[in-house]
Design an enzyme around this catalytic site. Sequence first.
Site, short mmCIF file in Angstrom:
data_model
loop_
_atom_site.label_atom_id
_atom_site.label_comp_id
_atom_site.label_asym_id
_atom_site.label_seq_id
_atom_site.Cartn_x
_atom_site.Cartn_y
_atom_site.Cartn_z
N GLU A 110 34.72 127.23 56.63
CA GLU A 110 35.26 128.02 57.73
C GLU A 110 36.56 127.42 58.25
OE1 GLU A 110 30.77 128.57 59.54
OE2 GLU A 110 32.38 127.86 60.81
N CYS A 123 41.85 125.33 63.42
CA CYS A 123 40.78 124.36 63.28
C CYS A 123 40.32 124.42 61.83
CB CYS A 123 39.64 124.73 64.25
SG CYS A 123 38.22 123.66 64.08
N CYS A 130 28.09 118.87 56.12
CA CYS A 130 28.37 117.57 56.71
C CYS A 130 27.13 116.70 56.60
CB CYS A 130 28.77 117.73 58.18
SG CYS A 130 29.22 116.16 58.97
N CYS A 134 24.22 115.44 63.07
CA CYS A 134 24.13 115.57 64.52
C CYS A 134 23.19 116.73 64.83
CB CYS A 134 25.50 115.82 65.14
SG CYS A 134 26.72 114.57 64.68
N CYS A 137 24.25 120.45 65.98
CA CYS A 137 25.35 121.10 65.27
C CYS A 137 24.82 121.90 64.08
CB CYS A 137 26.32 120.02 64.81
SG CYS A 137 27.43 120.54 63.52
N CYS A 363 31.52 124.71 64.88
CA CYS A 363 31.64 124.41 63.45
C CYS A 363 30.35 124.75 62.71
CB CYS A 363 32.00 122.94 63.24
SG CYS A 363 30.79 121.77 63.84
#
Length: 371
Positions: A110, A123, A130, A134, A137, A363
């Site tokens: 994205e 962005c 990832c 976290c 997220c 995100c």
Amino acid sequence: MVGVSSLPLVFDAPKRGLPPKHFADLDEQGRIEAAAELGLPKFRANQLAKHYYGRLTADVQEMTDLPAGAREDVARTLFPTLMTPVRHISCDDDSTRKTLWRLHDGTLLESVLMRYPERNTLCISSQAGCGMACPFCATGQGGLDRNLSTAEIVDQVRAAARALRDGEVGEPGRLSNIVFMGMGEPLANYRRVVDAVRKITSPAPDGFGISARSVTVSTVGLAPAIRRLADEGLSVTLAVSLHTPDDELRDTLVPVNNRWSVAEVLEAARYYADTTGRRVSIEYALIRDVNDQPWRADLLGRKLRSALGSLVHVNLIPLNPTPGSEWDASPKPVEAEFVRRVREHGVSCTVRDTRGQEIAAACGQLAAEEK
Ligand code: SF4
């Protein structure tokens, strides 16, 4: 609490491989050599760079000053299709546009373009997925698919700069700011991200000529990589996602904290500020009843003042809850009190405007939904 041994962190092997080599992976010498391999003289390499970085095209058919007989080879070897748009979604009166891209191997990523009166910010993602895990997220929930290549990072910028220039997102404009705050931990894909930053900031024909001061690299706090970045001589803005000033909570909110503690991260941030002369941004997603207590605001203010003096600014980010998450944004009065207390310690602090919430712009949310 997440134990160190169970961390799916930085050194996770990505699940997939990189795309074929692309023009935007190459430096000047590499471009000259690639042109020579196709039997093209040196000036053709420069011509291609002007097309890509200056005219923002990756379509060889638009490069009409190239010999027609060479175009097919150039397209095949230097401009393989890296990304195909799956969807564009706009909101905020069309001043925010999020694009979901499909990469050559089906991986999704994205990027989000945000128009403001005085700047146009993109962005971008540095990894597909990832590995930082976290828990608040969307991207972190799916793990790391793979690192993006330099060209996959750079081409997000080219595509957005072109869309802006051509008036696809409101009035024609110029891309002025880049933030590495999309999917992924930029410093876990260190070499390619630094390479991409050089291409974003170098003047044409070696890059897009965006000021390094207008490029922000955001990290959860990979302390050794922060120090290394400081020594690159790039002068980009460093943003550290701290999210809480105490190790006990941070170990769970940002699991990489088990490896590099708050103190170590702030020491590295200080090194960055001292080396580059740039003020460090501290990102703090304010989460209701989790990290928004007055005492945490005081502790944050104290620690930042002592570690970074005036070389720091706190960005509070009202949490954009992921679907199904038990976490929510803090109420406005709690947020205001948090800001007040941080400022009381002499640390500048503002609440970031949260663009794109209605299109799941935090995100990874769009990619997570698509999957
Ligand atoms: S918040 Fe950033 S570092 Fe953490 S899992 Fe999400 S994308 Fe990764």
